[in-house]
Design a protein around this motif. Structure first.
Motif, PDB file in Angstrom:
ATOM      1  N   LYS A  48       0.816  -1.214   0.000  1.00 49.96           N
ATOM      2  CA  LYS A  48       0.000   0.000   0.000  1.00 49.96           C
ATOM      3  C   LYS A  48       0.850   1.264   0.000  1.00 49.96           C
ATOM      4  O   LYS A  48       0.416   2.311  -0.478  1.00 49.96           O
ATOM      5  CB  LYS A  48      -0.932  -0.004   1.213  1.00 49.96           C
ATOM      6  N   THR A  49       2.050   1.159   0.560  1.00 49.56           N
ATOM      7  CA  THR A  49       2.906   2.337   0.663  1.00 49.56           C
ATOM      8  C   THR A  49       4.340   2.002   0.262  1.00 49.56           C
ATOM      9  O   THR A  49       4.757   0.843   0.303  1.00 49.56           O
ATOM     10  CB  THR A  49       2.916   2.908   2.097  1.00 49.56           C
ATOM     11  N   ARG A  85       8.088   2.988   1.444  1.00 56.50           N
ATOM     12  CA  ARG A  85       8.843   3.597   2.532  1.00 56.50           C
ATOM     13  C   ARG A  85      10.291   3.793   2.104  1.00 56.50           C
ATOM     14  O   ARG A  85      10.909   2.890   1.521  1.00 56.50           O
ATOM     15  CB  ARG A  85       8.774   2.717   3.788  1.00 56.50           C
ATOM     16  N   GLU A 120       7.045   8.272   3.471  1.00 54.61           N
ATOM     17  CA  GLU A 120       6.112   7.247   3.012  1.00 54.61           C
ATOM     18  C   GLU A 120       5.206   7.843   1.939  1.00 54.61           C
ATOM     19  O   GLU A 120       4.752   8.985   2.075  1.00 54.61           O
ATOM     20  CB  GLU A 120       5.262   6.709   4.177  1.00 54.61           C
ATOM     21  N   PHE A 121       4.950   7.040   0.888  1.00 54.62           N
ATOM     22  CA  PHE A 121       4.109   7.488  -0.212  1.00 54.62           C
ATOM     23  C   PHE A 121       3.207   6.354  -0.662  1.00 54.62           C
ATOM     24  O   PHE A 121       3.560   5.176  -0.518  1.00 54.62           O
ATOM     25  CB  PHE A 121       4.960   7.961  -1.397  1.00 54.62           C
ATOM     26  N   PRO A 122       2.052   6.674  -1.202  1.00 57.91           N
ATOM     27  CA  PRO A 122       1.187   5.625  -1.749  1.00 57.91           C
ATOM     28  C   PRO A 122       1.910   4.870  -2.860  1.00 57.91           C
ATOM     29  O   PRO A 122       2.635   5.462  -3.668  1.00 57.91           O
ATOM     30  CB  PRO A 122      -0.019   6.402  -2.297  1.00 57.91           C
ATOM     31  N   TYR A 123       1.738   3.574  -2.869  1.00 52.00           N
ATOM     32  CA  TYR A 123       2.419   2.733  -3.860  1.00 52.00           C
ATOM     33  C   TYR A 123       1.910   3.019  -5.266  1.00 52.00           C
ATOM     34  O   TYR A 123       0.714   3.194  -5.494  1.00 52.00           O
ATOM     35  CB  TYR A 123       2.208   1.257  -3.535  1.00 52.00           C
ATOM     36  N   GLU A 171       8.596  12.640  -5.988  1.00 51.43           N
ATOM     37  CA  GLU A 171       7.447  12.606  -5.073  1.00 51.43           C
ATOM     38  C   GLU A 171       7.770  13.348  -3.777  1.00 51.43           C
ATOM     39  O   GLU A 171       6.930  14.084  -3.242  1.00 51.43           O
ATOM     40  CB  GLU A 171       7.075  11.155  -4.771  1.00 51.43           C
ATOM     41  N   SER A 203       7.598  10.932   7.317  1.00 52.38           N
ATOM     42  CA  SER A 203       6.578   9.997   7.788  1.00 52.38           C
ATOM     43  C   SER A 203       6.081  10.355   9.177  1.00 52.38           C
ATOM     44  O   SER A 203       5.010   9.916   9.598  1.00 52.38           O
ATOM     45  CB  SER A 203       7.143   8.566   7.776  1.00 52.38           C
ATOM     46  N   THR A 216      11.670  -1.369   2.988  1.00 54.99           N
ATOM     47  CA  THR A 216      12.120   0.022   3.057  1.00 54.99           C
ATOM     48  C   THR A 216      13.348   0.227   2.179  1.00 54.99           C
ATOM     49  O   THR A 216      14.321  -0.527   2.275  1.00 54.99           O
ATOM     50  CB  THR A 216      12.455   0.417   4.505  1.00 54.99           C
TER      51      THR A 216
END
Length: 259
Positions: A9-10, A12, A31-34, A46, A54, A103
């Motif tokens: 979902k993310t 890292r 952290e960013f949306p996948y 991004e 985060s 990560t």
């Protein structure tokens, strides 16, 4: 039934940052949306669009070098998951699979002075290229007529060496490249071979070989072969080092008996 992989979902990422060359280094997490198909360059983009850690702390965009975005300029080399790679060709999906928790870690190359964040000063490579006069000594100020012909076999041998992008990854992974040895590195040796094989550039062949026989020259190579394994353009670096080592020795013998 075959297992269906569930997309994370993310994304890292941990970035080692440094505001100035003299400042202390620190790590920031993001952290960013996948999103599939991303590379490290787009990931840093991004962060630039939303520079918030985060933990929710407002920060600044990460400084890094880039230009072509297609593995040609060599600018975006950095440590990605601890390995020296090009940010433009390092794919996020593969990098997340390398680590236990998914990560991705980013850090500047470790053997060059940090300018800021992931940007480093790689001018040592260009100073080394000056030492071996890695150029064809023609200034273009007058017409010299057509250049000398080259055999196709020589062209095929020279072409891979001409693909060097000055990324300095070969120097980063070399155990002999450090301040103690002053080793010029594989890229410089390979470029000396490239220009020694050029009919016009060969006029400086002896000077290049004598430069490689001096301090920090080819004798410092431990032939670890890390360079050829890490080179993003698959240059025949160990072959070039071996060939130039032979030529340097022959030149030294000639110089000895010419005294």
């Amino acid at each position: 039934m075959a297992e269906t992989k569930v997309a994370p979902k993310t994304i890292r990422v941990e970035v080692k940052r440094q505001a100035t060359p003299e400042a202390a280094a620190f790590v920031e997490k993001f952290e960013f949306p996948y999103r599939s198909g991303m590379n490290i360059t787009s990931l840093l983009g991004e962060i630039a669009m939303a520079p918030i850690t985060s933990e929710g702390k407002q920060t600044t965009a990460v400084t890094y070098d880039s230009n072509c975005l297609e593995e040609i300029c060599g600018s975006c080399a950095m440590l990605i998951n601890g390995k020296a790679r090009m940010a433009c060709s390092a794919l996020v999906d593969k990098l997340m699979a390398e680590t236990k928790d998914g990560t991705i870690s980013l850090a500047p190359l470790s053997k060059f002075p940090v300018v800021r964040d992931l940007a480093v000063d790689r001018s040592v490579l260009f100073e080394n290229l000056k030492k071996v006069q890695a150029w064809v000594p023609i200034d273009g100020s007058y017409d010299l007529g057509p250049g000398p012909r080259q055999f196709p076999q020589i062209q095929e041998e020279r072409y891979p060496l001409s693909n060097c992008i000055s990324c300095t990854i070969c120097m980063e992974v070399c155990p002999q490249f450090n301040e103690a040895t002053g080793f010029v590195g594989a890229a410089t040796i390979a470029q000396a071979k490239l220009f020694n094989m050029d009919p016009a550039g060969a006029v400086l062949k002896e000077e290049r070989l004598r430069a490689l026989a001096g301090d920090g020259g080819i004798q410092e190579c431990g032939f670890a072969q890390n360079c050829v394994q890490a080179c993003p353009k698959q240059l025949p670096l160990t072959e070039a080092i071996s060939d130039m080592g032979r030529d340097v020795f022959v030149q030294q013998v000639k110089d000895f008996f010419a005294r």
